[in-house]
Scaffold this motif. Structure first.
Motif, PDB file in Angstrom:
ATOM      1  N   ARG A   1      30.291  21.929  55.197  1.00 50.18           N
ATOM      2  CA  ARG A   1      29.165  22.634  55.805  1.00 50.18           C
ATOM      3  C   ARG A   1      29.271  24.124  55.502  1.00 50.18           C
ATOM      4  NH1 ARG A   1      28.978  21.327  61.528  1.00 50.18           N
ATOM      5  NH2 ARG A   1      30.497  22.986  61.782  1.00 50.18           N
ATOM      6  N   CYS A   2      28.188  24.716  55.046  1.00 47.26           N
ATOM      7  CA  CYS A   2      28.139  26.166  54.853  1.00 47.26           C
ATOM      8  C   CYS A   2      27.630  26.793  56.151  1.00 47.26           C
ATOM      9  CB  CYS A   2      27.201  26.518  53.694  1.00 47.26           C
ATOM     10  SG  CYS A   2      27.015  28.300  53.462  1.00 47.26           S
ATOM     11  N   THR A   3      28.344  27.764  56.659  1.00 49.23           N
ATOM     12  CA  THR A   3      27.967  28.385  57.929  1.00 49.23           C
ATOM     13  C   THR A   3      27.488  29.822  57.734  1.00 49.23           C
ATOM     14  OG1 THR A   3      30.262  29.054  58.305  1.00 49.23           O
ATOM     15  CG2 THR A   3      29.565  26.951  59.250  1.00 49.23           C
ATOM     16  N   LEU A   4      27.025  30.130  56.521  1.00 49.92           N
ATOM     17  CA  LEU A   4      26.603  31.498  56.235  1.00 49.92           C
ATOM     18  C   LEU A   4      25.212  31.804  56.775  1.00 49.92           C
ATOM     19  CD1 LEU A   4      27.254  34.182  54.787  1.00 49.92           C
ATOM     20  CD2 LEU A   4      26.376  33.160  52.678  1.00 49.92           C
ATOM     21  N   CYS A   5      24.292  30.856  56.633  1.00 50.03           N
ATOM     22  CA  CYS A   5      22.920  31.151  57.064  1.00 50.03           C
ATOM     23  C   CYS A   5      22.396  30.013  57.933  1.00 50.03           C
ATOM     24  CB  CYS A   5      22.038  31.448  55.844  1.00 50.03           C
ATOM     25  SG  CYS A   5      21.070  30.069  55.210  1.00 50.03           S
ATOM     26  N   PRO A   6      21.230  30.189  58.546  1.00 46.87           N
ATOM     27  CA  PRO A   6      20.754  29.193  59.525  1.00 46.87           C
ATOM     28  C   PRO A   6      20.475  27.812  58.939  1.00 46.87           C
ATOM     29  CG  PRO A   6      19.521  31.260  59.738  1.00 46.87           C
ATOM     30  CD  PRO A   6      20.364  31.391  58.521  1.00 46.87           C
ATOM     31  N   HIS A   7      20.389  27.679  57.634  1.00 49.80           N
ATOM     32  CA  HIS A   7      20.157  26.347  57.071  1.00 49.80           C
ATOM     33  C   HIS A   7      21.316  25.396  57.346  1.00 49.80           C
ATOM     34  CE1 HIS A   7      16.325  26.830  55.123  1.00 49.80           C
ATOM     35  NE2 HIS A   7      16.718  27.965  54.550  1.00 49.80           N
ATOM     36  N   ALA A   8      22.523  25.924  57.486  1.00 47.01           N
ATOM     37  CA  ALA A   8      23.702  25.095  57.802  1.00 47.01           C
ATOM     38  C   ALA A   8      23.798  23.871  56.890  1.00 47.01           C
ATOM     39  CB  ALA A   8      23.676  24.668  59.271  1.00 47.01           C
ATOM     40  N   CYS A   9      23.700  24.101  55.580  1.00 49.21           N
ATOM     41  CA  CYS A   9      23.695  22.989  54.620  1.00 49.21           C
ATOM     42  C   CYS A   9      24.980  22.165  54.726  1.00 49.21           C
ATOM     43  CB  CYS A   9      23.565  23.538  53.200  1.00 49.21           C
ATOM     44  SG  CYS A   9      22.033  24.416  52.894  1.00 49.21           S
ATOM     45  N   ARG A  10      24.829  20.854  54.673  1.00 49.38           N
ATOM     46  CA  ARG A  10      25.975  19.922  54.633  1.00 49.38           C
ATOM     47  C   ARG A  10      25.978  19.321  53.244  1.00 49.38           C
ATOM     48  NH1 ARG A  10      26.672  18.285  60.390  1.00 49.38           N
ATOM     49  NH2 ARG A  10      27.368  16.221  59.742  1.00 49.38           N
TER      50      ARG A  10
ATOM     51  N   ALA B   1      24.427  21.388  45.582  1.00 51.01           N
ATOM     52  CA  ALA B   1      24.222  22.814  45.858  1.00 51.01           C
ATOM     53  C   ALA B   1      23.436  22.965  47.147  1.00 51.01           C
ATOM     54  CB  ALA B   1      23.473  23.471  44.707  1.00 51.01           C
ATOM     55  N   GLY B   2      23.608  24.111  47.805  1.00 50.23           N
ATOM     56  CA  GLY B   2      22.881  24.380  49.039  1.00 50.23           C
ATOM     57  C   GLY B   2      21.414  24.685  48.780  1.00 50.23           C
ATOM     58  N   PHE B   3      20.669  24.851  49.873  1.00 55.91           N
ATOM     59  CA  PHE B   3      19.236  25.139  49.804  1.00 55.91           C
ATOM     60  C   PHE B   3      18.961  26.397  48.985  1.00 55.91           C
ATOM     61  CE2 PHE B   3      15.247  26.742  51.694  1.00 55.91           C
ATOM     62  CZ  PHE B   3      14.457  25.608  51.608  1.00 55.91           C
ATOM     63  N   CYS B   4      19.884  27.345  49.033  1.00 53.36           N
ATOM     64  CA  CYS B   4      19.733  28.607  48.298  1.00 53.36           C
ATOM     65  C   CYS B   4      19.996  28.431  46.807  1.00 53.36           C
ATOM     66  CB  CYS B   4      20.686  29.650  48.858  1.00 53.36           C
ATOM     67  SG  CYS B   4      22.416  29.132  48.774  1.00 53.36           S
ATOM     68  N   GLY B   5      20.657  27.333  46.423  1.00 57.57           N
ATOM     69  CA  GLY B   5      20.881  27.030  45.015  1.00 57.57           C
ATOM     70  C   GLY B   5      22.152  27.600  44.417  1.00 57.57           C
ATOM     71  N   VAL B   6      22.868  28.438  45.153  1.00 53.87           N
ATOM     72  CA  VAL B   6      23.976  29.149  44.492  1.00 53.87           C
ATOM     73  C   VAL B   6      25.354  28.850  45.088  1.00 53.87           C
ATOM     74  CG1 VAL B   6      22.466  31.016  43.730  1.00 53.87           C
ATOM     75  CG2 VAL B   6      23.702  31.239  45.914  1.00 53.87           C
ATOM     76  N   ARG B   7      25.399  28.007  46.123  1.00 55.56           N
ATOM     77  CA  ARG B   7      26.690  27.672  46.740  1.00 55.56           C
ATOM     78  C   ARG B   7      26.859  26.157  46.593  1.00 55.56           C
ATOM     79  NH1 ARG B   7      27.978  32.378  49.571  1.00 55.56           N
ATOM     80  NH2 ARG B   7      29.416  31.456  51.057  1.00 55.56           N
ATOM     81  N   LEU B   8      27.976  25.744  45.984  1.00 52.39           N
ATOM     82  CA  LEU B   8      28.105  24.385  45.462  1.00 52.39           C
ATOM     83  C   LEU B   8      29.390  23.736  45.965  1.00 52.39           C
ATOM     84  CD1 LEU B   8      27.034  22.426  43.028  1.00 52.39           C
ATOM     85  CD2 LEU B   8      28.853  23.541  41.733  1.00 52.39           C
TER      86      LEU B   8
HETATM   87  S1  SF4 Z   1      21.092  27.935  52.142  1.00 53.02           S
HETATM   88 FE1  SF4 Z   1      22.901  28.607  51.006  1.00 53.02          FE
HETATM   89  S2  SF4 Z   1      23.795  30.223  52.340  1.00 53.02           S
HETATM   90 FE2  SF4 Z   1      22.383  29.043  53.615  1.00 53.02          FE
HETATM   91  S3  SF4 Z   1      23.654  27.454  54.599  1.00 53.02           S
HETATM   92 FE3  SF4 Z   1      22.757  26.550  52.708  1.00 53.02          FE
HETATM   93  S4  SF4 Z   1      24.349  26.890  51.139  1.00 53.02           S
HETATM   94 FE4  SF4 Z   1      24.806  28.280  52.850  1.00 53.02          FE
END
Ligand code: SF4
Length: 348
Positions: free
Chosen positions: A37-46, A52-59
């Motif tokens: 889980r990425c806890t950087l932004c509110p999307h909280a991608c799992r 890759a996350g919703f932002c496309g750059v964290r994998l």
């Molecule tokens: S959108 Fe990107 S920064 Fe935000 S939670 Fe998903 S992977 Fe992390």
């Protein structure tokens, strides 16, 4: 006013792999099902392996969030600081600006969609040390992290900001404020000045049309004003974000934090997937008057307008702005040259 020179107190950050592009992300947590889980932004991608996350750059690679776009710069340019926009921060100076790829938002009117909504646009790899070297040689006040959404490149921005600070450069962030509270505190602590986009005061608009969070950006503004110089921008889109009631709500919110926060009302032009007609200058002027009921410094963006800053006590011209640039001729030692009243403008 003077820019703080004691912004940086945290210890050196861990080295990141600009050369390999395999740097490891912070603000990540392993989940029992093998995802991360990425806890950087509110999307909280799992993220599943390889995803890759919703932002496309964290994998997710090998059960860790990795940063294949660490230091992948899509643009490097020396810009007037007014372009960010920052009007109360080193007026008339320039700032070395770097952009990347990706975004946690999906604004249909994005002016920079070629880099924000892409992970395949052309980039050049740069290390934090090289960025700082280039910025120091460019002759501006420092580095602006801008063009796309820099918070999703948290690790590169933080690594660069630390080196920039040590080199005596200013750190400037231009952001949508889509970041969780803990990383926001850390990031805004590392910045000298930020411009935050407050795109609307309607949570449904944020959620349904931008894939974003109004709560997150409001909290980011509250956190930022405690830590660095802050200016706010709203893009005024006809039929979407041009109601007087909404702009007054935004102005009231900002004034509850500090009535001296500079507020930019920016005219929209059709871009990307949005074909709505451009904003009339009269609309910007009318809404600026509404915002001025609560805020001392309201500026018009993207229209031909001088946008000068005057002394609140004697009315003397402090900073004049035109298409050719800004001149802070009415300031002396940070005060109004005419009456000596402290100015809101940071010049040193
Ligand atoms: S959108 Fe990107 S920064 Fe935000 S939670 Fe998903 S992977 Fe992390």
């Amino acid at each position: 006013m003077k820019a703080s020179d004691s912004k940086w107190s945290r210890s050196a950050s861990s080295p990141n792999g600009a050369e390999t592009g395999l740097a490891e992300a912070r603000y990540a947590a392993s989940l029992p099902d093998g995802r991360v889980r990425c806890t950087l932004c509110p999307h909280a991608c799992r993220l599943k392996e390889g995803e890759a996350g919703f932002c496309g750059v964290r994998l997710n690679r090998h059960a860790k969030i990795t940063l294949p776009f660490y230091g992948a710069a899509s643009a490097l340019a020396l810009d007037p600081i007014e372009k960010k926009p920052l009007y109360h921060y080193f007026p008339g100076r320039q700032v070395y600006s770097v952009g990347f790829l990706g975004c946690p938002l999906r604004c249909p009117f994005c002016q920079n969609y070629r880099i924000s909504q892409s992970t395949t646009a052309a980039t050049q790899r740069i290390s934090p040390a090289e960025l700082v070297r280039q910025a120091a040689g460019a002759g501006g006040v420092g580095i602006a992290y801008t063009y796309n959404e820099p918070v999703i490149h948290f690790e590169f921005v933080m690594d660069s900001a630390e080196l920039a600070h040590k080199a005596g450069l200013q750190n400037v962030l231009v952001t949508s404020g889509q970041i969780n509270e803990e990383p926001a505190k850390e990031m805004f602590d590392a910045m000298h000045a930020v411009n935050i986009d407050l795109k609307s005061f309607d949570a449904r608009f944020y959620r349904n049309e931008l894939a974003g969070s109004l709560t997150a950006v409001k909290r980011s503004i509250e956190i930022a004003v405690q830590r660095c110089h802050v200016e706010i921008t709203t893009l005024v889109i006809p039929g979407k974000t041009d109601s007087a009631a909404e702009i007054e709500s935004i102005a009231r919110f900002l004034a509850s934090l500090n009535a001296e926060i500079p507020y930019h009302l920016s005219a929209y032009y059709p871009a990307y997937r949005s074909v709505t007609r451009a904003t009339e200058p009269a609309t910007i002027h009318r809404l600026a008057d509404v915002a001025r009921k609560h805020l001392h410094y309201v500026y018009s963006g993207n229209i031909a307008d001088g946008n000068s800053t005057r002394c609140r006590r004697c009315g003397a011209l402090l900073v004049s702005r035109s298409r050719t640039g800004a001149r802070a001729a009415g300031l002396r030692n940070g005060n109004c040259a005419a009456c000596g009243h402290p100015s809101p403008i940071i010049t040193a």
